[in-house]
Design a protein around this motif. Structure first.
Motif, PDB file in Angstrom:
ATOM      1  N   TYR A  15       0.850  -1.189   0.000  1.00  0.00           N
ATOM      2  CA  TYR A  15       0.000   0.000   0.000  1.00  0.00           C
ATOM      3  C   TYR A  15       0.884   1.237   0.000  1.00  0.00           C
ATOM      4  O   TYR A  15       1.909   1.280   0.677  1.00  0.00           O
ATOM      5  N   THR A  16       0.453   2.249  -0.710  1.00  0.00           N
ATOM      6  CA  THR A  16       1.226   3.485  -0.768  1.00  0.00           C
ATOM      7  C   THR A  16       1.101   4.225   0.563  1.00  0.00           C
ATOM      8  O   THR A  16       0.115   4.054   1.291  1.00  0.00           O
ATOM      9  N   PRO A  17       2.088   5.052   0.878  1.00  0.00           N
ATOM     10  CA  PRO A  17       1.992   5.855   2.105  1.00  0.00           C
ATOM     11  C   PRO A  17       0.742   6.750   2.120  1.00  0.00           C
ATOM     12  O   PRO A  17       0.135   6.957   3.171  1.00  0.00           O
ATOM     13  N   GLU A  18       0.354   7.232   0.952  1.00  0.00           N
ATOM     14  CA  GLU A  18      -0.838   8.080   0.867  1.00  0.00           C
ATOM     15  C   GLU A  18      -2.100   7.299   1.222  1.00  0.00           C
ATOM     16  O   GLU A  18      -2.971   7.800   1.929  1.00  0.00           O
ATOM     17  N   PHE A  19      -2.188   6.063   0.714  1.00  0.00           N
ATOM     18  CA  PHE A  19      -3.338   5.216   1.018  1.00  0.00           C
ATOM     19  C   PHE A  19      -3.412   4.950   2.519  1.00  0.00           C
ATOM     20  O   PHE A  19      -4.474   5.050   3.136  1.00  0.00           O
ATOM     21  N   LYS A  20      -2.262   4.610   3.107  1.00  0.00           N
ATOM     22  CA  LYS A  20      -2.218   4.346   4.551  1.00  0.00           C
ATOM     23  C   LYS A  20      -2.639   5.574   5.343  1.00  0.00           C
ATOM     24  O   LYS A  20      -3.439   5.465   6.283  1.00  0.00           O
ATOM     25  N   ALA A  21      -2.104   6.739   4.969  1.00  0.00           N
ATOM     26  CA  ALA A  21      -2.430   7.973   5.691  1.00  0.00           C
ATOM     27  C   ALA A  21      -3.915   8.292   5.578  1.00  0.00           C
ATOM     28  O   ALA A  21      -4.545   8.691   6.572  1.00  0.00           O
ATOM     29  N   ASP A  22      -4.484   8.106   4.395  1.00  0.00           N
ATOM     30  CA  ASP A  22      -5.916   8.368   4.212  1.00  0.00           C
ATOM     31  C   ASP A  22      -6.767   7.404   5.036  1.00  0.00           C
ATOM     32  O   ASP A  22      -7.762   7.799   5.648  1.00  0.00           O
ATOM     33  N   ALA A  23      -6.368   6.130   5.056  1.00  0.00           N
ATOM     34  CA  ALA A  23      -7.115   5.128   5.817  1.00  0.00           C
ATOM     35  C   ALA A  23      -7.059   5.441   7.315  1.00  0.00           C
ATOM     36  O   ALA A  23      -8.074   5.369   8.021  1.00  0.00           O
ATOM     37  N   VAL A  24      -5.883   5.799   7.806  1.00  0.00           N
ATOM     38  CA  VAL A  24      -5.714   6.150   9.222  1.00  0.00           C
ATOM     39  C   VAL A  24      -6.541   7.388   9.558  1.00  0.00           C
ATOM     40  O   VAL A  24      -7.208   7.444  10.606  1.00  0.00           O
ATOM     41  N   ALA A  25      -6.524   8.366   8.669  1.00  0.00           N
ATOM     42  CA  ALA A  25      -7.292   9.599   8.900  1.00  0.00           C
ATOM     43  C   ALA A  25      -8.780   9.297   8.984  1.00  0.00           C
ATOM     44  O   ALA A  25      -9.503   9.917   9.778  1.00  0.00           O
ATOM     45  N   MET A  26      -9.254   8.337   8.191  1.00  0.00           N
ATOM     46  CA  MET A  26     -10.671   7.965   8.244  1.00  0.00           C
ATOM     47  C   MET A  26     -11.049   7.428   9.621  1.00  0.00           C
ATOM     48  O   MET A  26     -12.172   7.607  10.075  1.00  0.00           O
TER      49      MET A  26
END
Length: 103
Positions: A15-26
């Protein structure tokens, strides 16, 4: 042995860092449950849970090693392994030359 008897090995998803960050933010910014967000994104809840846990550590909301500290620890362990290997090689070479010079 037929093809049906051979276990299938799953490839580990990246997973890209952006995907991880977005998922965590959710999870953190909307107070939604980890399992709910994970289901919606099609990832494992344990995977997302680990990302959330690390994000909380990085934000100072939880005790533990930050991502930067983990990266530094990994780098230092690799460096130590390399230096140890080089030292052991030099020890063997020195022992060999001492033995050869006494003949």
């Amino acid at each position: 042995m037929s093809n049906e008897d051979v276990p299938v090995r799953r490839r580990r998803a990246r997973y890209t860092p952006e995907f991880k960050a977005d998922a965590v933010a959710m999870v953190l910014d909307t107070d939604r449950a980890i399992a709910e967000v994970a289901r919606g994104l099609g990832i494992g809840d344990q995977t997302l849970g680990a990302w959330v846990k690390q994000a909380r550590i990085d934000r100072g909301q939880r005790a533990g090693l930050t991502s930067d500290e983990r990266a530094e620890l990994t780098r230092l362990r690799r460096e130590l392994a390399k230096v140890t290997e080089e030292r052991d090689l030099l020890k063997r070479a020195t022992a060999f030359w001492v033995k050869e010079s006494t003949r």
